[in-house]
Design a protein around this motif. Structure first.
Motif, PDB file in Angstrom:
ATOM      1  N   PRO A 141      60.242  96.847 -26.118  1.00  0.00           N
ATOM      2  CA  PRO A 141      59.733  96.794 -24.758  1.00  0.00           C
ATOM      3  C   PRO A 141      59.372  98.094 -24.357  1.00  0.00           C
ATOM      4  N   SER A 158      57.885  91.491 -19.567  1.00  0.00           N
ATOM      5  CA  SER A 158      58.598  90.340 -19.335  1.00  0.00           C
ATOM      6  C   SER A 158      57.990  89.495 -20.298  1.00  0.00           C
ATOM      7  N   ASN A 160      57.543  90.188 -23.405  1.00  0.00           N
ATOM      8  CA  ASN A 160      58.354  90.457 -24.622  1.00  0.00           C
ATOM      9  C   ASN A 160      59.413  89.481 -24.350  1.00  0.00           C
ATOM     10  N   GLY A 161      60.216  89.386 -23.104  1.00  0.00           N
ATOM     11  CA  GLY A 161      61.359  88.242 -22.788  1.00  0.00           C
ATOM     12  C   GLY A 161      60.759  87.079 -22.978  1.00  0.00           C
ATOM     13  N   THR A 165      62.681  84.377 -25.704  1.00  0.00           N
ATOM     14  CA  THR A 165      63.143  83.035 -25.472  1.00  0.00           C
ATOM     15  C   THR A 165      62.295  81.879 -26.379  1.00  0.00           C
ATOM     16  N   SER A 326      61.449  82.405 -18.755  1.00  0.00           N
ATOM     17  CA  SER A 326      60.922  83.512 -18.977  1.00  0.00           C
ATOM     18  C   SER A 326      59.273  83.738 -18.547  1.00  0.00           C
ATOM     19  N   SER A 329      59.375  84.336 -14.989  1.00  0.00           N
ATOM     20  CA  SER A 329      59.751  85.895 -14.818  1.00  0.00           C
ATOM     21  C   SER A 329      58.507  86.847 -14.576  1.00  0.00           C
ATOM     22  N   SER A 464      67.507  83.155 -17.037  1.00  0.00           N
ATOM     23  CA  SER A 464      66.511  83.577 -17.748  1.00  0.00           C
ATOM     24  C   SER A 464      65.328  84.483 -16.946  1.00  0.00           C
ATOM     25  N   THR A 469      65.489  88.958 -18.571  1.00  0.00           N
ATOM     26  CA  THR A 469      64.269  89.838 -18.586  1.00  0.00           C
ATOM     27  C   THR A 469      64.295  91.145 -18.067  1.00  0.00           C
ATOM     28  N   TRP A 472      65.799  94.357 -19.535  1.00  0.00           N
ATOM     29  CA  TRP A 472      65.026  95.202 -20.381  1.00  0.00           C
ATOM     30  C   TRP A 472      63.612  95.952 -19.685  1.00  0.00           C
TER      31      TRP A 472
END
Length: 580
Positions: A141, A158, A160-161, A165, A326, A329, A464, A469, A472
């Motif tokens: 991140p 996000s 990356n988040g 998931t 995610s 997000s 989530s 997210t 991070w």
């Protein structure tokens, strides 16, 4: 919003999507670095399914809860070390080299786990994987944040988040795919070596973070990368802001390579950033998410679904919801802002945990009775049941809690009718299932098991997009440039330490006080997290990274956090600010 942050709306999400054809270079950087998040997610998800089959192969693991927790938790211990050392490596050698080193460690660990001939070697492999995951958890991140245009930084981090998931979701797919293959869990754990190898190749072809290069005096190289990332009309402003930031650092005594923790904590902007960053990472774990991800098949069994395959299939649904959250997000984080998304997320988590607490309490207190007739039908009666003075009062839950050597064979007609309390071994399980009965060792038959699945699904759907997210994202942008590596490492370390504590204690807690009371503890922690976010977490939406330090310098507590500080002429009269 706090700090005079400019408004960012849904157009930021559209701009992020348009990168695929306007500037695919930025998207390539984000996806390539985000594979580190994918590995993080895959390991989190795969161990939950693999553990069901590791217990079948290694009977010592099946009979000793602490050994199951050790297999999960040694990776977390490795991640703590990886995150701690990773902060220094990121600042000293760069984000790119840190990610490549993380992949190498993960690759080695995956191979060792797949070849393990006993629990000890398996645990050694888990340590290597943990080192890689811990290092990648903060490096990926950070790299994405420093290589992203300001308006879409939140959405790209996000991403990356989403890959975390997505890795968890794919791990459950892989788990299901190999349920009937020879060496089931070996394939589940070993296949993770492929994405690690893929990322090594991709990262070798990518540049270093432009902000790190600027910090190290490689200005021309950094400028070339920035010109690829930013539109022509924005790139010069970005270069000027970076140059001013680095010049300020050279005048600061604390900008030397030897960074003292005391100096860090004495620096107001860093201290305030660490309050928010480390606090979010700690609460992310203590609201219980990784107990859901690490042990979701086990939780499904505790809810009354007996078979390993059914548990994995139902867990796949929760992993899919996690990935969907995610995506939400990515859409909302640059539209609503970090803080409001966190508070919405935590409020939903409280509701979900209440549902889980009630359902598991009902399941525990209304399990099927043990029948002496049903038990005598088999010749493998559980010794504790045979010698019990109050055997007539035994139900399924008491049978399972009596000893790890006891299992419950449900009634052939209706699983909610009285069943048999038997010795837990492969022979007894086969005898039970041959009569079309279900065999239980973790949880008991329940007519409310589906409500537990709804509670788990709601939990993940709310968690989530926000708490999954945003911590991070905030940690990738809230620290001054000169401290970004070490502070990011400290925050990631706090995340993994908290993760270790929760994962290591979850099964023991459920054994000691029951699943329902364990989830009740998470409720109180989540309420505390809501208070923490309101008090300590600033809004960084749309704020250029170089301006974060100025925002933290004048940071005040905004009780009306839903209002924008840009409307300052209205807020002077209506907003009560308290410095901290």
């Amino acid at each position: 919003m706090e700090g005079g942050v400019p408004e960012a709306d849904v157009s930021a999400f559209r701009e992020c999507l348009s990168l695929s054809w306007k500037n695919p270079y930025v998207l390539r950087l984000a996806f390539s670095a985000g594979i580190g998040g994918f590995l993080f997610g895959y390991d989190t998800g795969v161990i939950s399914g693999a553990l069901l089959y590791i217990r079948d192969d290694f009977k010592a693991v099946d009979r000793q809860t602490w050994l199951q927790e050790a297999i999960v938790s040694t990776a977390l211990a490795g991640a703590i070390i990886g995150a701690s050392v990773g902060g220094w490596i990121n600042d000293r050698f760069g984000r790119k080299k840190a990610i490549i080193l993380a992949d190498t460690l993960f690759f080695i660990g995956s191979v060792v786990m797949a070849a393990a001939i006993n629990p000890v070697i398996l645990i050694v492999g888990r340590v290597f994987v943990g080192l890689g995951v811990g290092m990648a958890s903060m490096a990926s991140p950070l790299y994405i944040s420093e290589a992203s245009p300001t308006r879409v930084r939140g959405a790209l981090v996000s991403l990356n988040g989403f890959l975390i998931t997505g890795g968890q979701f794919l791990s459950y797919v892989i788990n299901l795919a190999f349920t009937n293959a020879p060496g089931t869990w070996r394939w589940m754990l070993g296949v993770a070596a492929l994405p690690a190898l893929t990322q090594i190749v991709l990262m070798l072809m990518l540049p270093e973070s432009p902000r790190w290069l600027f910090r190290k005096g490689k200005e021309e190289e950094a400028k070339q990368i920035l010109r690829k990332i930013y539109p022509p009309q924005d790139v010069e402003d970005e270069i000027i802001a970076l140059k001013e930031s680095v010049e300020m650092e050279t005048k600061d005594d604390s900008s030397s390579n030897k960074v003292s923790i005391i100096k860090l904590l004495k620096t107001k902007t860093v201290r305030r950033g660490l309050y928010a960053g480390m606090g979010l990472q700690i609460f992310q774990q203590f609201v219980g998410i990784n107990t859901v991800m690490y042990y979701s098949p086990t939780i499904v069994q505790l809810a009354g679904f007996a078979s390993n395959r059914t548990a994995l299939l139902l867990s796949l649904v929760t992993a899919g919801i996690n990935a969907f959250g995610s995506i939400l997000s990515i859409y909302f984080i640059d539209k609503t802002g970090r803080k409001k998304l966190l508070l919405f997320s935590l409020s939903g988590v409280v509701v979900s945990l209440v549902v889980l607490t009630v359902v598991f309490h009902q399941t525990t207190t209304h399990s099927p009775m043990v029948s002496e007739i049903e038990t005598s039908h088999f010749n493998n009666t559980c010794p504790d049941y045979r010698t019990a003075l109050d055997a007539a009062k035994w139900d399924c839950m008491k049978c399972l809690k009596a000893s790890p050597e006891c299992g419950f064979c449900a009634s052939a007609g209706d699983k909610l009718l009285p069943g048999a309390c038997l010795i837990s071994n492969d022979t007894t399980e086969d005898q039970c299932q041959k009569e079309q009965r279900q065999w239980y060792t973790r949880g008991c038959p329940s007519q409310n098991g589906w409500l537990a699945l709804i509670g788990l699904s709601l939990y993940i759907l709310f968690f989530s997009p926000g708490m999954g997210t945003v911590p991070w994202v905030v940690n990738s942008e809230i620290y001054p440039l000169r401290y970004r590596g070490i502070c990011g490492g400290m925050a990631s370390t706090s995340n993994w330490v908290s993760n270790l504590i929760v994962a290591q204690s979850f099964l023991s807690l459920t054994d000691a006080i029951g699943t329902s009371y364990t989830f009740m503890i998470f409720i109180f922690i989540t309420v505390a997290a809501i208070v923490f976010v309101v008090v300590f977490v600033p809004e960084t939406k749309g704020l250029p990274i170089e301006e974060v330090e100025n925002m933290l310098e004048r940071r005040t507590l905004n009780f009306k956090f839903w209002q924008r500080n840009s409307d300052s002429h209205d807020q002077v009269l209506t907003q009560k600010n308290v410095s901290f």
